[in-house]
Design a protein around this motif. Structure first.
Motif, PDB file in Angstrom:
ATOM      1  N   THR A  65       0.880  -0.969  -0.091  1.00 56.03           N
ATOM      2  CA  THR A  65      -0.023   0.005  -0.004  1.00 56.03           C
ATOM      3  C   THR A  65       0.950   1.261   0.100  1.00 56.03           C
ATOM      4  O   THR A  65       1.747   1.304   0.771  1.00 56.03           O
ATOM      5  CB  THR A  65      -0.894   0.101   1.152  1.00 56.03           C
ATOM      6  N   LEU A  66       0.508   2.163  -0.954  1.00 58.43           N
ATOM      7  CA  LEU A  66       1.070   3.521  -1.015  1.00 58.43           C
ATOM      8  C   LEU A  66      -0.076   4.420  -0.755  1.00 58.43           C
ATOM      9  O   LEU A  66      -0.952   4.548  -1.285  1.00 58.43           O
ATOM     10  CB  LEU A  66       1.769   3.953  -2.387  1.00 58.43           C
ATOM     11  N   ILE A  67       0.327   5.385   0.404  1.00 61.26           N
ATOM     12  CA  ILE A  67      -0.642   6.371   0.752  1.00 61.26           C
ATOM     13  C   ILE A  67       0.105   7.659   0.859  1.00 61.26           C
ATOM     14  O   ILE A  67       1.158   8.022   1.233  1.00 61.26           O
ATOM     15  CB  ILE A  67      -1.033   6.302   2.131  1.00 61.26           C
ATOM     16  N   GLN A  68      -0.519   8.528  -0.136  1.00 63.99           N
ATOM     17  CA  GLN A  68       0.128   9.862  -0.335  1.00 63.99           C
ATOM     18  C   GLN A  68      -0.781  10.996   0.315  1.00 63.99           C
ATOM     19  O   GLN A  68      -1.925  10.732   0.127  1.00 63.99           O
ATOM     20  CB  GLN A  68       0.220  10.091  -1.763  1.00 63.99           C
ATOM     21  N   THR A  69      -0.202  11.892   1.070  1.00 65.98           N
ATOM     22  CA  THR A  69      -0.905  12.947   1.971  1.00 65.98           C
ATOM     23  C   THR A  69      -0.052  14.294   1.571  1.00 65.98           C
ATOM     24  O   THR A  69       1.133  14.250   1.579  1.00 65.98           O
ATOM     25  CB  THR A  69      -1.188  12.407   3.258  1.00 65.98           C
ATOM     26  N   PRO A  92       2.717  -4.320   3.925  1.00 63.97           N
ATOM     27  CA  PRO A  92       3.751  -3.503   3.537  1.00 63.97           C
ATOM     28  C   PRO A  92       3.210  -2.011   3.112  1.00 63.97           C
ATOM     29  O   PRO A  92       2.456  -1.919   2.278  1.00 63.97           O
ATOM     30  CB  PRO A  92       4.162  -4.144   2.340  1.00 63.97           C
ATOM     31  N   THR A  93       3.665  -0.986   3.865  1.00 71.60           N
ATOM     32  CA  THR A  93       2.844   0.280   3.767  1.00 71.60           C
ATOM     33  C   THR A  93       3.655   1.330   3.518  1.00 71.60           C
ATOM     34  O   THR A  93       5.062   1.356   4.367  1.00 71.60           O
ATOM     35  CB  THR A  93       1.915   0.464   5.053  1.00 71.60           C
ATOM     36  N   THR A  94       3.787   2.333   2.636  1.00 69.12           N
ATOM     37  CA  THR A  94       4.498   3.472   2.530  1.00 69.12           C
ATOM     38  C   THR A  94       3.567   4.412   2.636  1.00 69.12           C
ATOM     39  O   THR A  94       2.550   4.835   1.846  1.00 69.12           O
ATOM     40  CB  THR A  94       5.271   3.332   1.092  1.00 69.12           C
ATOM     41  N   LEU A  95       3.831   5.596   3.711  1.00 67.40           N
ATOM     42  CA  LEU A  95       3.291   6.750   3.644  1.00 67.40           C
ATOM     43  C   LEU A  95       4.107   7.870   3.081  1.00 67.40           C
ATOM     44  O   LEU A  95       5.104   8.068   3.779  1.00 67.40           O
ATOM     45  CB  LEU A  95       2.643   7.139   5.095  1.00 67.40           C
ATOM     46  N   THR A  96       3.869   8.752   2.244  1.00 60.94           N
ATOM     47  CA  THR A  96       4.389   9.806   1.818  1.00 60.94           C
ATOM     48  C   THR A  96       3.797  11.013   1.860  1.00 60.94           C
ATOM     49  O   THR A  96       2.684  11.198   1.741  1.00 60.94           O
ATOM     50  CB  THR A  96       4.892   9.816   0.321  1.00 60.94           C
ATOM     51  N   VAL A  97       4.306  11.974   2.917  1.00 66.66           N
ATOM     52  CA  VAL A  97       3.937  13.271   3.444  1.00 66.66           C
ATOM     53  C   VAL A  97       4.539  14.041   2.274  1.00 66.66           C
ATOM     54  O   VAL A  97       5.548  14.368   2.488  1.00 66.66           O
ATOM     55  CB  VAL A  97       4.002  13.462   4.617  1.00 66.66           C
ATOM     56  N   SER A 105      -2.772  16.909  -4.000  1.00 62.45           N
ATOM     57  CA  SER A 105      -2.172  17.585  -4.298  1.00 62.45           C
ATOM     58  C   SER A 105      -1.764  17.488  -5.689  1.00 62.45           C
ATOM     59  O   SER A 105      -1.131  18.450  -6.531  1.00 62.45           O
ATOM     60  CB  SER A 105      -0.760  17.802  -3.556  1.00 62.45           C
ATOM     61  N   PRO A 106      -1.551  15.959  -6.313  1.00 60.44           N
ATOM     62  CA  PRO A 106      -1.437  15.796  -7.642  1.00 60.44           C
ATOM     63  C   PRO A 106      -2.093  16.595  -8.845  1.00 60.44           C
ATOM     64  O   PRO A 106      -1.519  16.900 -10.022  1.00 60.44           O
ATOM     65  CB  PRO A 106      -1.602  14.298  -7.819  1.00 60.44           C
ATOM     66  N   ILE A 107      -3.263  17.117  -8.287  1.00 60.29           N
ATOM     67  CA  ILE A 107      -4.065  17.950  -9.122  1.00 60.29           C
ATOM     68  C   ILE A 107      -3.331  19.252  -9.530  1.00 60.29           C
ATOM     69  O   ILE A 107      -3.784  19.862 -10.437  1.00 60.29           O
ATOM     70  CB  ILE A 107      -5.569  18.249  -8.672  1.00 60.29           C
ATOM     71  N   PHE A 108      -2.345  19.685  -8.775  1.00 59.11           N
ATOM     72  CA  PHE A 108      -1.825  20.938  -8.977  1.00 59.11           C
ATOM     73  C   PHE A 108      -0.209  20.687  -9.850  1.00 59.11           C
ATOM     74  O   PHE A 108       0.740  21.456  -9.887  1.00 59.11           O
ATOM     75  CB  PHE A 108      -1.150  21.531  -7.816  1.00 59.11           C
ATOM     76  N   SER A 109      -0.119  19.641 -10.314  1.00 59.18           N
ATOM     77  CA  SER A 109       0.989  19.181 -11.069  1.00 59.18           C
ATOM     78  C   SER A 109       1.179  20.221 -12.374  1.00 59.18           C
ATOM     79  O   SER A 109       2.312  20.217 -12.774  1.00 59.18           O
ATOM     80  CB  SER A 109       1.091  17.774 -11.858  1.00 59.18           C
ATOM     81  N   PHE A 110       0.287  20.724 -12.652  1.00 58.81           N
ATOM     82  CA  PHE A 110       0.337  21.705 -13.921  1.00 58.81           C
ATOM     83  C   PHE A 110       1.302  23.040 -13.470  1.00 58.81           C
ATOM     84  O   PHE A 110       1.660  23.459 -14.130  1.00 58.81           O
ATOM     85  CB  PHE A 110      -0.813  22.308 -14.712  1.00 58.81           C
ATOM     86  N   CYS A 111       1.372  23.328 -12.179  1.00 61.23           N
ATOM     87  CA  CYS A 111       1.999  24.479 -11.784  1.00 61.23           C
ATOM     88  C   CYS A 111       3.063  24.320 -10.622  1.00 61.23           C
ATOM     89  O   CYS A 111       3.660  25.301 -10.227  1.00 61.23           O
ATOM     90  CB  CYS A 111       0.994  25.338 -11.339  1.00 61.23           C
ATOM     91  N   GLU A 113       6.352  21.574  -8.900  1.00 64.60           N
ATOM     92  CA  GLU A 113       7.204  20.263  -8.790  1.00 64.60           C
ATOM     93  C   GLU A 113       6.509  19.002  -7.905  1.00 64.60           C
ATOM     94  O   GLU A 113       6.651  18.079  -8.193  1.00 64.60           O
ATOM     95  CB  GLU A 113       8.450  20.693  -8.868  1.00 64.60           C
ATOM     96  N   THR A 114       6.406  19.437  -6.813  1.00 63.58           N
ATOM     97  CA  THR A 114       5.921  18.516  -5.859  1.00 63.58           C
ATOM     98  C   THR A 114       4.994  17.639  -6.260  1.00 63.58           C
ATOM     99  O   THR A 114       5.142  16.415  -6.018  1.00 63.58           O
ATOM    100  CB  THR A 114       5.774  18.995  -4.566  1.00 63.58           C
ATOM    101  N   PRO A 115       3.626  18.136  -6.711  1.00 62.24           N
ATOM    102  CA  PRO A 115       2.647  17.392  -7.075  1.00 62.24           C
ATOM    103  C   PRO A 115       3.353  16.246  -8.316  1.00 62.24           C
ATOM    104  O   PRO A 115       2.687  14.980  -8.202  1.00 62.24           O
ATOM    105  CB  PRO A 115       1.690  18.000  -7.877  1.00 62.24           C
ATOM    106  N   ARG A 116       4.127  16.785  -9.110  1.00 61.69           N
ATOM    107  CA  ARG A 116       4.661  15.885 -10.292  1.00 61.69           C
ATOM    108  C   ARG A 116       5.454  14.872  -9.798  1.00 61.69           C
ATOM    109  O   ARG A 116       5.259  13.665 -10.311  1.00 61.69           O
ATOM    110  CB  ARG A 116       5.397  16.713 -11.205  1.00 61.69           C
ATOM    111  N   THR A 117       6.141  15.139  -8.553  1.00 62.24           N
ATOM    112  CA  THR A 117       6.842  14.142  -8.240  1.00 62.24           C
ATOM    113  C   THR A 117       6.153  13.124  -7.413  1.00 62.24           C
ATOM    114  O   THR A 117       6.244  11.754  -7.389  1.00 62.24           O
ATOM    115  CB  THR A 117       7.802  14.800  -6.722  1.00 62.24           C
ATOM    116  N   ALA A 118       4.819  13.385  -6.687  1.00 59.67           N
ATOM    117  CA  ALA A 118       3.771  12.482  -6.265  1.00 59.67           C
ATOM    118  C   ALA A 118       3.419  11.668  -7.212  1.00 59.67           C
ATOM    119  O   ALA A 118       3.162  10.382  -7.184  1.00 59.67           O
ATOM    120  CB  ALA A 118       2.887  13.204  -5.583  1.00 59.67           C
ATOM    121  N   LEU A 119       2.933  12.246  -8.569  1.00 53.15           N
ATOM    122  CA  LEU A 119       2.522  11.519  -9.609  1.00 53.15           C
ATOM    123  C   LEU A 119       3.617  10.540 -10.268  1.00 53.15           C
ATOM    124  O   LEU A 119       3.379   9.342 -10.649  1.00 53.15           O
ATOM    125  CB  LEU A 119       2.296  12.271 -10.755  1.00 53.15           C
ATOM    126  N   ARG A 120       4.933  10.982 -10.169  1.00 55.64           N
ATOM    127  CA  ARG A 120       5.770   9.888 -10.715  1.00 55.64           C
ATOM    128  C   ARG A 120       6.124   8.584  -9.601  1.00 55.64           C
ATOM    129  O   ARG A 120       6.360   7.740 -10.078  1.00 55.64           O
ATOM    130  CB  ARG A 120       7.145  10.536 -10.747  1.00 55.64           C
TER     131      ARG A 120
END
Length: 152
Positions: A65-69, A92-97, A105-111, A113-120
């Motif tokens: 499981t990957l949880i992004q927040t 097996p769990t990964t939490l990314t803050v 936050s990935p909806i802000f990938s257009f403007c 870098e951090t949301p682009r990192t989340a999408l990658r």
């Protein structure tokens, strides 16, 4: 198999009395009043109660499981509780803050870098779960504040 949870809402019964529900309300675009209303409507419409919230489920046997927040999310504390509960259930769990990021936050990938990192990170997780490699030459249309561009 895998479980990707991007800013999940996992506790329908959480009161708005403290923690990130209050401390992050001024930073997040997700209004606390809306969360309360949707929780009430969901619980009433389903004929269940808030104990049917995912954070209260038996999480044994879940796939990786990957949880992004976002650090500034009003639901941040719920997501941390979910990650702790999943890890305690031997999932097996990964939490990314993501620092200074709001709900989904990935909806802000257009403007930013951090949301682009989340999408990658999400893409790499999904590919790992499916056992696939990244394909080259695949075009995806991405709408951004600067207009349509080809990429990814």
């Amino acid at each position: 198999a895998g479980c990707l949870a991007i800013s999940p809402w996992v506790d329908l019964g959480e009161e708005r009395t403290g923690g990130s529900r209050l401390s992050n309300e001024r930073w997040d675009f997700l209004p606390g009043d809306m969360i309360d209303l949707l929780a009430r409507e969901t619980v009433e419409a389903s004929g269940s109660d808030a104990s049917h919230s995912p954070v209260k489920f038996d999480l044994h046997g879940l796939p990786p499981t990957l949880i992004q927040t976002g650090q500034c999310e009003v639901l941040h504390d719920q997501q941390v509780r979910l990650a702790r509960a999943a890890a305690a259930a031997s999932t097996p769990t990964t939490l990314t803050v993501f620092r200074d990021m709001p709900h989904v936050s990935p909806i802000f990938s257009f403007c930013h870098e951090t949301p682009r990192t989340a999408l990658r990170q999400a893409g790499a997780f999904v590919r790992a779960c499916l056992g696939t490699k990244r394909r080259r030459g695949v075009l995806v249309d991405v709408v951004s504040a600067r207009g349509l561009r080809r990429g990814l």
